[in-house]
Design a protein around this motif. Sequence first.
Motif, short mmCIF file in Angstrom:
data_model
loop_
_atom_site.label_atom_id
_atom_site.label_comp_id
_atom_site.label_asym_id
_atom_site.label_seq_id
_atom_site.Cartn_x
_atom_site.Cartn_y
_atom_site.Cartn_z
N ALA A 269 -26.82 -16.89 -29.72
CA ALA A 269 -26.94 -17.24 -30.99
C ALA A 269 -27.04 -19.03 -30.60
O ALA A 269 -26.39 -19.21 -30.14
N ASP A 270 -27.84 -19.11 -31.55
CA ASP A 270 -27.79 -21.07 -31.56
C ASP A 270 -28.53 -21.03 -29.93
O ASP A 270 -27.92 -22.76 -29.58
N GLY A 271 -29.45 -20.57 -29.59
CA GLY A 271 -29.22 -20.94 -28.35
C GLY A 271 -30.17 -22.29 -28.43
O GLY A 271 -30.05 -22.82 -27.17
N ARG A 273 -30.96 -24.75 -30.14
CA ARG A 273 -29.91 -26.58 -30.15
C ARG A 273 -28.68 -26.65 -29.08
O ARG A 273 -28.99 -27.83 -28.72
N ARG A 274 -28.36 -25.22 -28.30
CA ARG A 274 -27.28 -25.74 -27.67
C ARG A 274 -27.97 -25.79 -26.68
O ARG A 274 -27.26 -27.61 -25.41
N TYR A 275 -28.87 -25.63 -26.28
CA TYR A 275 -29.91 -26.09 -25.42
C TYR A 275 -30.62 -27.09 -25.13
O TYR A 275 -30.50 -28.04 -23.86
N GLU A 276 -31.23 -27.71 -26.40
CA GLU A 276 -31.65 -28.72 -26.42
C GLU A 276 -30.48 -29.98 -26.04
O GLU A 276 -30.57 -31.62 -25.94
N ALA A 700 -36.89 -17.24 -27.68
CA ALA A 700 -36.17 -17.76 -28.67
C ALA A 700 -37.18 -17.83 -30.03
O ALA A 700 -37.06 -17.43 -31.37
N ALA A 704 -36.38 -14.74 -33.59
CA ALA A 704 -36.66 -15.69 -34.81
C ALA A 704 -37.97 -15.19 -35.10
O ALA A 704 -37.94 -15.39 -37.12
N THR A 707 -36.11 -11.64 -36.68
CA THR A 707 -35.65 -12.05 -38.01
C THR A 707 -36.34 -12.48 -39.73
O THR A 707 -36.16 -11.65 -40.74
#
Length: 956
Positions: A269-271, A273-276, A700, A704, A707
């Motif tokens: 989840a929210d991978g 954004r977290r990675y960047e 990713a 997306a 979904t």
Amino acid sequence: MMSITKLVIYGFGKHENVTIDLKGGINVLYGPNEAGKTTIRQFILHTLFGFPQRGSSLLRYEPKAGGAYGGQVHVADSEFGSCVIERIAGRSAGKVTVRYPDGREEGEEALTRLLRGYDRQSFESIFSFSLLQLQEIGKMNEEELGQALIASGTTGAEDLAGFRARLDKEMDGLFKKSGRVPEMNVLLNELRQTEAEIGEYRKKSDAYAPMKKRAAEIDVLLKKAEEEEAALSSDQEQLAVLRQAAPLEVERLQSQEELRAIGDAPFPADGIRRYEALKDRKIAADAAISNLQERIAAIRRELPEEPDTERLSRIRSILAEEAVWHDSRSMESNAEQSLRELAGIKDRLLARLGLDDEETAVRADASIRKEEELHTLSEAYDRALRNLERQDERIAEKASEASQVADERTALEASGPDDSEIEWASKWPSLRKRLAAAEAKQSAESSNNRQPILILAGLAALIIAMAIYSENLLLAAAGVAAGAAAAFLLLKQGGADTLTEDERQLLSRYGGREEELDRRAERVGRHFTELDRLIEADERLRGMMTELRISRKTAAENLDDAEKRLGTFLEAYGIKGKLPAAIVPELFRLVRELQETVRRIRSEQEKRDGASLTAGSIRSRAHEVIGHPVADPLLFSSLKESERDLLQTAEKRNRLLAEEEKLKEERAEAESLTAAFGEEIGSLFAAAAATGEPDFYEAAQRSARKTVLQEALGRIEGQLRQIGVSPSADIPPIEALVRRMDVNRDALQAIAEERSGLIKEQAELEARMGHLVADSAYDALLQEFEQKKAAFRELAVAWAARKAAVSAIDGATGRLKEQKLPDVITRASEWFGELTGGAYAALVLSEDGQVGSEAANGMRFGLHELSQATKEQAYISMRLSLAASLLESAPFPIIMDDPFVHFDQARLGNMINLLEELKINHQFLYFTCHREMAGAFKEAAVIEVAGTGSERGVLR
């Protein structure tokens, strides 16, 4: 010819109880601004033509302080004689009275005859003008100029041009060719409209049956159109729903196919954004570590060596003496300045004393005792000098008196009598006695007539008789005295001697001239008396001058002795030569001042040397600690700079060492963060089944997209249910649906247009049929039509009558214009050429009737193309020419209010010459505020208008 001879102002504006005498020819009324010139001009016009109504554009000029309002205008007229026009306050335009030379008094009608029927507007259009009013004639064309001539030559209460203008206005109010407002135009339009309405009524009565049949057919057609429209509208609504669902069905099928292709797609989840975020923070930490390492290396390179503390202590020791340094430098500078000033004072004193060697004067005794001795010598010298000057003055005075006496004696001898006159004067006393005796004989000889003596004797007898009768002794004594006088005269007359030939010659030559000859002899005597006095005065003055010269010699010797004793005293002070005694005390004061100046010079030299020694010690120590010589003004600033450099070096070293420790701590913290960020990134890659960053981003994208497709399928099924279509329904392609909807839309449009036309036609038919059945206004319309025709005929007759009158006036205008206008233009052209000095040859009328000008070279110009001054000269020429053409019918004075202000000197002179010519036939009243115009005219009456109003008014 009419001229104004006198103005008597009872009260008008600022003027009160003022009388102005005028004469024929040119009258110049001069005064500064606000003096009341315009008020006098308006007084003339108001008195002649009436006071204006209250609220009009013209001022009434009623006296502010109250009192009488109005006055008199005295005129001399070639037809009516000398008349007095008086206008005072009254109803409307005021009460007017005209007094004739024979004593008759009349009112407004007499004034109208005297003014030849002119009203104020007609008078001002020609005979009274200012600079602004001049321009009005420039707007007249040929027709308007002709009308102006007619108006100027017509007597009566109403001029012909004004009557024609009123007729034109009334005709325009009745009818205009393209007008809408005039009465005849309005009636004509109404007649045409009523006539059209009557024709329509006649046509409508024949069309009722066809209209009723057509109305029934329209009802059937409307019902049929309504049924067809309902069926098409229902089909159109169904097609619209299917058209809305068709694109949703296509999108649903595409989404289902793409989901099957994607399959399973794991991703935290929210991978992304977290990675960047972790990636950016790790990159920032790595960069910080690199930056901190570079900054630590830079600090090592920049770190200075430890400062010299011993040198810093010596610098501070010298800086503590800064106040002593500045005091010494200031004392040294002030001493040098004082020495320069004192040296200058000493040089000036030596120069004033005239000394080459100052030592003598410096060592000399300048005590009070010596000053008193000098004062005594100076006073003795002054007394001797004043005594000598007094002797010289007295000698010069007596020499002047002697010279004056000599001049008088010379003048007296030159103007004295000659030898013959002197000889005659010496003989005149004896001649005077002989002449008196001869005159006595002649008087006795001329008394031979005894009649008066006999009368005296008779009178004596009469008095004696009356005395005897009245027994009056006094009266008797008077009678006796008169008788004795008569007897004495008889005896004297009888014994008189006759004149000799010498006595007769004496009487012939000198008789009757005794007084003249006495004065002549007296003048000779006075001459010799005055000559004796001058000789005596000359001898007396010569003796006095001899005594004065002896006294002067003694005074000169005393002065030399006093001067020698004073010179001996001054030599002790080094002062040589002959000097005026008046400056000797000043020299003694200068010696004292010189001695004081030398003392002050020595004191300042001691101060300068002490200050120089102190400053030199500080300077040498400062140069040693600085390491090189420095200019005195920069000495302590260099010391402070050296101190500042040492302190800054120590401060910088301490600051850099502290900064290095802080950077090392920050580097350790950054290395710890970098390791933690690497561990979190590895956990995210494992959750997405990715081996690196590209695999992570691809996973990713798949997650997306899956979904998005799942959300799109849910949205599409909801929209289909919302519009009433089952997700399992069979929906045609969108192209087929659009074609069917276009066909239905065209059919509905055609039905709507057909129904609208039928409904409009049905309403018109019903209205027309109902109107034909119920309308009863046809007869009233016919009656109204006949009434309007009768009214139109009456207006047409009135318009024709006015048109005939205008034609008659135009004929008269044309004839008068042909008779008078050429002479006016010709005369105005001649004067215009004179005024412009030949620059323009004539004034001309163009084909369209406009007044223009023709230059000397033949080129023509409109008046608007001329300069302001030249345009005014053209207007004045026309005004004066109009006035000249009306001399017989309207011989009025011409009133001008400063109309020449724009003229140059040459053209102003031409204008003055023209008025000098015209003053033979016209009286001119010229109002001006320019003093030079008061003396510009020959033999003109100049009246100064004072600015004091009722206090003084007009000065003559």
